[in-house]
Enzyme design. Structure first.
Site, short mmCIF file in Angstrom:
data_model
loop_
_atom_site.label_atom_id
_atom_site.label_comp_id
_atom_site.label_asym_id
_atom_site.label_seq_id
_atom_site.Cartn_x
_atom_site.Cartn_y
_atom_site.Cartn_z
N LYS A 96 0.85 -1.19 0.00
CA LYS A 96 0.00 0.00 0.00
C LYS A 96 0.88 1.23 0.00
CE LYS A 96 -4.48 0.85 0.29
NZ LYS A 96 -5.56 -0.07 -0.09
N GLY A 206 -20.91 6.29 3.38
CA GLY A 206 -19.84 6.68 2.45
C GLY A 206 -20.37 6.72 1.04
N GLY A 208 -18.34 7.63 -1.83
CA GLY A 208 -17.24 7.78 -2.79
C GLY A 208 -17.45 6.79 -3.93
N ASN A 209 -16.38 6.41 -4.61
CA ASN A 209 -16.51 5.50 -5.76
C ASN A 209 -17.27 4.22 -5.37
OD1 ASN A 209 -15.40 2.87 -7.02
ND2 ASN A 209 -14.95 4.37 -8.60
N ALA A 210 -16.82 3.57 -4.29
CA ALA A 210 -17.42 2.29 -3.92
C ALA A 210 -18.88 2.46 -3.46
CB ALA A 210 -16.60 1.62 -2.83
N GLY A 211 -19.12 3.40 -2.55
CA GLY A 211 -20.46 3.59 -2.01
C GLY A 211 -21.47 4.01 -3.07
#
Ligand code: GLU
Length: 403
Positions: A96, A206, A208-211
């Protein structure tokens, strides 16, 4: 985030698996740590790349831009990537990276310069057969394109396989943009075959992209999204939110709480709603020992990394809440990253349906393997997921003669 939480959890797993001291030390220790300080317009930004374990292949993992990025956080996330690639059964280790920065305070030009500086600092340590970065919180396909460009400039040749999550036009893969959420959907589809849901209602923490993609995909699969949140707060409507309008509101005004057809509630209250599925898709440690008893969802699908603390996990398990852990539920992202890397290395690009089908297959196999163990012992789903991943890493370590 505190690595001691992970370390404590590993001690618990070590007892269950009868791990030796040497094996435990190996699991608790990252192999290579790279740190730098990036200078931009008189400001200094701490930057990291931690390559945690490479027994199963080149290391793989995203780069996070966030004001809370710290050494400990990157280390924890790199550890989880090592497990995640094992669970998803993709031929990578885990790593990471990150920069401690608030990207919202930078201009596009500064963002580009800082991203190029990250590559200048670490390019000797990454590469298509060494370590392959990708997006994470607040890093985008555009940033991946700048990073690839900088890397290619420095080494003097094309190398699209150095980074994944790129825009399609410069070697990205179809489906990568929605892969984390889609992988989560495939896991959920399998889970609801085992744990029947009386209410197909969802709360998503959330956006963002995922949510956001999760909201879209769940809505399309017939779920009612009753609450979503972002850093400003949450919006709730027991009759269901209109996801298209919600996305419109978020892009126009920057927050979901500006959405008109619902009431605003706190992020905390969202976690405690009476819903079928709770999807934490923001940051870590949001479900902890103080609020775990108040979680009323039947299934917690972790799209974020590390949203549940080990103490909370135990409480949820006792309360018969099925927690589908991050290293399984959000592994769709790294799985399609793997597909992107394969396509870059072969020069042959796949169609949407092909990517989706391969992703589904990987997620279903992973879920079923863990479920088979889970059904036959008393440990929670996360513990079973960790056991599977750790076994694979240790087998690879032994085969290499390093253990
Ligand atoms: N950052 C994502 C994760 O935490 C994706 C990593 C990747 O695609 O390599 O899984």
């Amino acid at each position: 985030m505190d690595f001691t939480i992970i370390s404590g959890f590993l001690d618990k797993i070590g007892k269950i698996m009868n791990l030796t001291e040497k094996e435990l030390v190996l699991l608790k220790t990252p192999q290579r740590i790279h740190q730098a300080e990036l200078e931009l317009d008189g400001q200094k930004y701490p930057a990291y790349r931690i390559q945690y374990n490479d027994a199963r292949g080149p290391t793989k993992g995203g780069i996070r831009y966030h004001w809370e990025v710290s050494f400990d956080e990157v280390k924890s996330l790199a550890f989880w990537m090592s497990l995640k690639t094992a669970v998803a059964d993709v031929p990578f280790g885990g790593s990471k990276g990150g920069i401690t920065v608030n990207p919202k305070e930078l201009s596009q030009d500064q963002l580009q310069q800082l991203s190029r500086k990250w590559v200048q600092a670490f390019y000797r340590h990454i590469g298509p057969t060494k370590d392959i970065p990708a997006p994470d919180v607040y890093t985008t396909p555009q940033i991946m394109a700048w990073m690839m460009d900088e890397y290619e400039k420095l080494i003097g040749e094309k190398a699209p396989g150095v980074i994944t999550g790129k825009p399609l036009e410069v070697g990205g893969s179809l489906v990568r943009d929605i892969a984390t959420a889609l992988g989560g959907i495939y896991v959920l589809e399998e889970a609801v075959k085992k744990v029947s849901l009386d209410k197909k209602t969802v709360a998503i923490q959330g956006f963002g992209n995922a949510g956001m993609n999760m909201a879209k995909l769940l809505f399309q699969s017939g779920y009612s999204i009753v609450a979503v949140s972002d850093s400003k707060g949450a919006i709730y409507n027991p009759l269901g939110l209109n996801v298209d309008e919600l996305i419109h509101t978020k892009t126009q005004s920057g927050t979901v709480i500006a959405y008109k057809n619902g009431t605003t509630i706190s992020n905390e209250a969202l976690l405690e709603l009476e819903v079928g599925v709770l999807v934490p898709s923001a940051l870590s440690n949001v479900i902890h020992k103080e609020n775990a008893n108040k979680v009323k969802a039947k299934i917690v699908l972790e799209l974020a990394n590390g949203p549940t603390t080990p103490e909370a996990d135990e409480i949820l398990h006792q309360n018969k809440v099925l927690v589908l852990p991050d290293i399984l539920s959000n592994s769709g992202g790294v799985t399609v990253s793997y597909f992107e890397w394969v396509q870059n290395n072969t020069g042959l690009y796949w169609k949407t349906e092909e990517v989706k089908e391969r992703l589904r297959e990987k997620m279903v196999v992973a879920f079923e393997k863990i479920w088979a163990e889970y059904e036959n012992n008393n440990y929670d789903f996360r513990t079973n997921t960790y056991i599977l991943a750790i076994k694979k890493i240790l087998v690879a370590e032994k085969l290499r003669g390093r253990l």
